[in-house]
Write an enzyme that holds these catalytic residues in place. Structure first.
Site, PDB file in Angstrom:
ATOM      1  N   GLY A  20      29.041  48.490  16.839  1.00  0.00           N
ATOM      2  CA  GLY A  20      27.764  49.032  16.349  1.00  0.00           C
ATOM      3  C   GLY A  20      27.444  50.322  17.080  1.00  0.00           C
ATOM      4  O   GLY A  20      27.085  50.299  18.256  1.00  0.00           O
ATOM      5  N   ALA A  22      25.085  52.591  16.270  1.00  0.00           N
ATOM      6  CA  ALA A  22      23.737  53.165  16.118  1.00  0.00           C
ATOM      7  C   ALA A  22      23.268  53.531  17.536  1.00  0.00           C
ATOM      8  O   ALA A  22      24.029  53.346  18.497  1.00  0.00           O
ATOM      9  CB  ALA A  22      22.811  52.171  15.447  1.00  0.00           C
ATOM     10  N   ASN A 113      17.863  41.919  19.401  1.00  0.00           N
ATOM     11  CA  ASN A 113      16.659  41.094  19.544  1.00  0.00           C
ATOM     12  C   ASN A 113      16.759  39.898  18.606  1.00  0.00           C
ATOM     13  O   ASN A 113      16.033  39.794  17.626  1.00  0.00           O
ATOM     14  CB  ASN A 113      15.420  41.922  19.165  1.00  0.00           C
ATOM     15  CG  ASN A 113      14.737  42.520  20.373  1.00  0.00           C
ATOM     16  OD1 ASN A 113      14.887  42.042  21.508  1.00  0.00           O
ATOM     17  ND2 ASN A 113      13.975  43.567  20.156  1.00  0.00           N
ATOM     18  N   SER A 139      16.335  45.083  27.265  1.00  0.00           N
ATOM     19  CA  SER A 139      15.085  45.827  27.109  1.00  0.00           C
ATOM     20  C   SER A 139      15.183  47.189  27.762  1.00  0.00           C
ATOM     21  O   SER A 139      15.842  47.361  28.783  1.00  0.00           O
ATOM     22  CB  SER A 139      13.911  45.057  27.722  1.00  0.00           C
ATOM     23  OG  SER A 139      12.741  45.837  27.600  1.00  0.00           O
ATOM     24  N   LYS A 193      13.775  37.191  26.634  1.00  0.00           N
ATOM     25  CA  LYS A 193      13.514  38.532  26.079  1.00  0.00           C
ATOM     26  C   LYS A 193      12.364  38.488  25.067  1.00  0.00           C
ATOM     27  O   LYS A 193      11.519  39.388  25.012  1.00  0.00           O
ATOM     28  CB  LYS A 193      14.786  39.097  25.410  1.00  0.00           C
ATOM     29  CG  LYS A 193      14.564  40.403  24.633  1.00  0.00           C
ATOM     30  CD  LYS A 193      14.047  41.510  25.539  1.00  0.00           C
ATOM     31  CE  LYS A 193      13.963  42.898  24.952  1.00  0.00           C
ATOM     32  NZ  LYS A 193      13.310  43.140  23.722  1.00  0.00           N
ATOM     33  N   HIS A 196       9.263  38.394  26.981  1.00  0.00           N
ATOM     34  CA  HIS A 196       9.047  39.765  27.478  1.00  0.00           C
ATOM     35  C   HIS A 196       8.300  40.575  26.422  1.00  0.00           C
ATOM     36  O   HIS A 196       7.324  41.269  26.719  1.00  0.00           O
ATOM     37  CB  HIS A 196      10.398  40.411  27.813  1.00  0.00           C
ATOM     38  CG  HIS A 196      10.362  41.904  27.950  1.00  0.00           C
ATOM     39  ND1 HIS A 196      10.278  42.752  26.866  1.00  0.00           N
ATOM     40  CD2 HIS A 196      10.370  42.706  29.043  1.00  0.00           C
ATOM     41  CE1 HIS A 196      10.240  44.003  27.282  1.00  0.00           C
ATOM     42  NE2 HIS A 196      10.302  44.002  28.604  1.00  0.00           N
ATOM     43  N   ASN A 197       8.741  40.470  25.190  1.00  0.00           N
ATOM     44  CA  ASN A 197       8.100  41.240  24.124  1.00  0.00           C
ATOM     45  C   ASN A 197       6.683  40.752  23.843  1.00  0.00           C
ATOM     46  O   ASN A 197       5.796  41.554  23.554  1.00  0.00           O
ATOM     47  CB  ASN A 197       8.943  41.198  22.849  1.00  0.00           C
ATOM     48  CG  ASN A 197      10.114  42.161  22.916  1.00  0.00           C
ATOM     49  OD1 ASN A 197      10.612  42.458  23.992  1.00  0.00           O
ATOM     50  ND2 ASN A 197      10.562  42.648  21.779  1.00  0.00           N
ATOM     51  N   GLU A 200       4.705  42.263  26.356  1.00  0.00           N
ATOM     52  CA  GLU A 200       4.617  43.697  26.000  1.00  0.00           C
ATOM     53  C   GLU A 200       3.493  43.926  24.974  1.00  0.00           C
ATOM     54  O   GLU A 200       2.687  44.854  25.108  1.00  0.00           O
ATOM     55  CB  GLU A 200       5.986  44.119  25.436  1.00  0.00           C
ATOM     56  CG  GLU A 200       6.071  45.502  24.830  1.00  0.00           C
ATOM     57  CD  GLU A 200       7.459  45.738  24.177  1.00  0.00           C
ATOM     58  OE1 GLU A 200       8.485  45.529  24.851  1.00  0.00           O
ATOM     59  OE2 GLU A 200       7.500  46.124  22.988  1.00  0.00           O
ATOM     60  N   TYR A 201       3.423  43.049  23.973  1.00  0.00           N
ATOM     61  CA  TYR A 201       2.352  43.162  22.972  1.00  0.00           C
ATOM     62  C   TYR A 201       0.979  43.046  23.655  1.00  0.00           C
ATOM     63  O   TYR A 201       0.065  43.807  23.362  1.00  0.00           O
ATOM     64  CB  TYR A 201       2.459  42.035  21.940  1.00  0.00           C
ATOM     65  CG  TYR A 201       3.372  42.258  20.768  1.00  0.00           C
ATOM     66  CD1 TYR A 201       4.674  42.707  20.932  1.00  0.00           C
ATOM     67  CD2 TYR A 201       2.943  41.993  19.470  1.00  0.00           C
ATOM     68  CE1 TYR A 201       5.519  42.875  19.849  1.00  0.00           C
ATOM     69  CE2 TYR A 201       3.773  42.157  18.368  1.00  0.00           C
ATOM     70  CZ  TYR A 201       5.067  42.594  18.567  1.00  0.00           C
ATOM     71  OH  TYR A 201       5.902  42.747  17.488  1.00  0.00           O
ATOM     72  N   LYS A 270       7.822  44.376  14.628  1.00  0.00           N
ATOM     73  CA  LYS A 270       9.079  43.907  14.036  1.00  0.00           C
ATOM     74  C   LYS A 270       9.194  42.398  14.100  1.00  0.00           C
ATOM     75  O   LYS A 270      10.088  41.824  13.498  1.00  0.00           O
ATOM     76  CB  LYS A 270      10.261  44.558  14.748  1.00  0.00           C
ATOM     77  CG  LYS A 270      10.358  46.048  14.482  1.00  0.00           C
ATOM     78  CD  LYS A 270      11.766  46.561  14.700  1.00  0.00           C
ATOM     79  CE  LYS A 270      11.760  48.015  15.085  1.00  0.00           C
ATOM     80  NZ  LYS A 270      11.299  48.210  16.486  1.00  0.00           N
ATOM     81  N   ARG A 460     -12.617  13.219  16.535  1.00  0.00           N
ATOM     82  CA  ARG A 460     -11.376  12.753  15.904  1.00  0.00           C
ATOM     83  C   ARG A 460     -11.406  11.237  15.738  1.00  0.00           C
ATOM     84  O   ARG A 460     -10.939  10.681  14.746  1.00  0.00           O
ATOM     85  CB  ARG A 460     -10.154  13.161  16.746  1.00  0.00           C
ATOM     86  CG  ARG A 460      -9.890  14.654  16.756  1.00  0.00           C
ATOM     87  CD  ARG A 460      -8.704  15.008  17.646  1.00  0.00           C
ATOM     88  NE  ARG A 460      -7.453  14.524  17.115  1.00  0.00           N
ATOM     89  CZ  ARG A 460      -6.661  13.633  17.708  1.00  0.00           C
ATOM     90  NH1 ARG A 460      -7.012  13.154  18.900  1.00  0.00           N
ATOM     91  NH2 ARG A 460      -5.552  13.242  17.148  1.00  0.00           N
TER      92      ARG A 460
END
Ligand code: 6PG
Length: 494
Positions: A20, A22, A113, A139, A193, A196-197, A200-201, A270, A460
């Site tokens: 890959g 890219a 990811n 990351s 990971k 981690h994201n 991050e958000y 994403k 309940r």
């Protein structure tokens, strides 16, 4: 096998291969080659491989191939093949194409990811075929991939023995210590990971709320940029705070306005933040501050809803009154927001690390949280000064939650008044601060001796006979709500 294949066989074999070309893949391959590894490269569209070699071939020893079989044959054994293609179907297609070309003991790494459940599935499939599959969270974006990312590999310990030295050498370093460590079996690396994201958000949402508060009090984007730059010299020192001041300082060439004012206020995503919250829901772990960040992005992008609500709903005008002429007042205001930001950030970390703790129990991963904090100290998007403190607290103490760490709880005891003032002020003024408020609610809920769940249990039991436990004796109980309201013990629960 092609002629090229035979030629490749005669050449010196590559130590590692990347599939890959890219940006992320080629940068990672360049990083490996720059670190002295003979690196095989392949891309489905061969022209991309050619372009990468033409531009960067001089940076190290590359072994490019146009054919996947040649690529595989160009690698020393056990083969170490890192897949850097679009997550999802692209990864599965690449793995399927590789399988017939591999030999027992070869190691396939997915550096995308990927969802950790996909990684668990792929690891099992490859393991059963006699190969190793490593799900490695990486990351740091494009620059990180080239100059040193934070790497979170999960898979068999055996595969890490063969792969670890390469990954560690290309990772970011803190005082010579690599930002890469073995996380755990199968999906552990991708799970970490993903969290981690999620953090991050949350981090970015809190930063956004801090900026909204400054803006509400009349700070220009450039003034706010100065505030963030100052914060970056203290406890909030982090990559995201640093780039916040750069983004806020950016002036749009077309209009002369701050760029932040001409960007559409609809946040994209994403999906990794959503995955974090979904995993937390599945495991029954409270990550409300992280969830607020995901929901805030969703609401920001719901143009229809926002348009309808803007026309229909009344409330305060979103302005915060501070006496601008009084520098002390202004300084207090800024410091309060700084403290709220730091406190909320700590809560997001506490929630993310708690999620990792639960997942480790669920999936049988031996995850060392101190090591996770250690490899997040550089290279990754959430790198921050705070992570060194988290590392040392987890290394020194057996913590259930980060919030109980000695230096963290002491700091929160100091910052919480400011945090409460910011949330109260925002609520009064109509400035939305879902992240700050929800993090504070979590803090208060976690420390409360009793929470409202007892009443929930009563309700309940009333409508569904779901039973409740008592504080003064073991067992499960039900009140006969529709008859004489006496209490009966639920013997089935024994
Ligand atoms: C990283 C980033 C990286 C990517 C996010 C962005 O650690 O390098 O997290 O993985 O930038 O996927 O995610 P969103 O597009 O969902 O904001």
């Amino acid at each position: 096998m092609t002629e090229a294949h035979d030629t490749v066989q005669q050449q010196e074999l590559a130590q590692v291969g990347v599939i890959g070309m890219a940006v992320m893949g080629s940068n990672l391959a360049r990083n490996m080659a720059r670190n002295g590894y003979r690196t095989a490269v392949w891309n489905r569209t061969g022209s991309k491989t050619d372009a990468m070699i033409a531009a960067h071939g001089h940076e190290g020893a590359f072994v490019p191939s146009q054919d996947l079989a040649d690529f595989v044959a160009s690698l020393e054994r056990p083969r170490r093949i890192v897949i850097m293609v679009q997550a999802g179907r692209g990864t599965d297609a690449t793995i399927d194409a590789l399988i017939p070309l591999l030999e027992a003991g070869d190691i396939v790494v997915d550096g995308g990811n990927a969802h950790y459940e996909d990684t668990r599935r792929r690891e099992k499939k490859l393991r059963e075929l006699g190969f190793h599959f490593v799900g490695a969270g990486i990351s740091g974006g494009e620059v990180g991939a080239l100059e040193g990312p934070s790497i979170m590999p999960g898979g068999s310990p055996e595969s890490y023995a063969a792969l670890g030295p390469i990954l560690e050498s290309i990772s970011a370093k803190v005082d010579g210590e690599p930002c890469c460590t073995y996380i755990g079996t199968d999906g552990a690396g991708h799970f970490v990971k993903m969290v981690h994201n999620g953090i991050e958000y949350a981090d970015m949402q809190f930063i956004g709320e801090a900026y909204e508060m400054l803006k509400a009090a009349g700070f220009s984007a450039a003034e706010a940029a100065d505030v963030f730059a100052t914060w970056n010299t203290g406890d909030l020192d982090s990559y995201l705070i640093e780039i916040t001041s750069e983004v806020l300082r950016q002036v749009d060439a077309r209009t002369g306005q701050p760029l932040v004012d001409v960007v559409v206020d609809a946040a994209g995503m994403k999906g990794t933040g959503t995955w974090t919250v979904q995993a937390a829901l599945n495991l029954g772990v409270g990550v409300n501050a992280i969830a607020e960040a995901v929901f805030a992005r969703a609401t920001s992008s719901d143009a229809e809803l926002r348009k309808a609500a803007q026309g229909a709903l009344s409330g305060p005008d979103g302005k915060v009154a501070i006496d601008d002429s009084d520098p002390i007042n202004r300084e207090h205001f800024v410091n309060d927001i700084r403290d709220a930001l730091w406190s909320a950030k700590v809560v997001a970390y506490a929630q993310g690390l708690d999620l990792i703790r639960y997942a480790a129990q669920e999936y049988g991963w031996q995850i060392d949280i101190a090591e996770v904090a250690k490899i997040w100290r550089a290279g990754c998007i959430i790198r921050a000064k705070l992570l060194e403190r988290i590392r040392s607290e987890y290394a020194a103490n057996n913590l259930v939650t980060l919030l109980e760490a000695p230096s963290i709880k002491a700091e929160l005891a100091r910052t919480q008044d400011a945090w409460r003032r910011v949330v109260a002020g925002a609520v009064r003024s109509g400035v939305p601060v879902p992240g700050f408020a929800s993090a504070l609610s979590y803090y208060d809920q976690a420390r409360a001796p009793r929470v409202n769940a007892a009443l929930t249990q009563g309700l309940r039991d009333y409508f569904g006979a779901h039973t409740y436990r008592r504080i003064d004796m073991p067992g499960s109980f039900h009140t006969l709500w529709s008859t004489d309201r006496t209490e009966v013990e639920d013997v089935d629960s024994h």
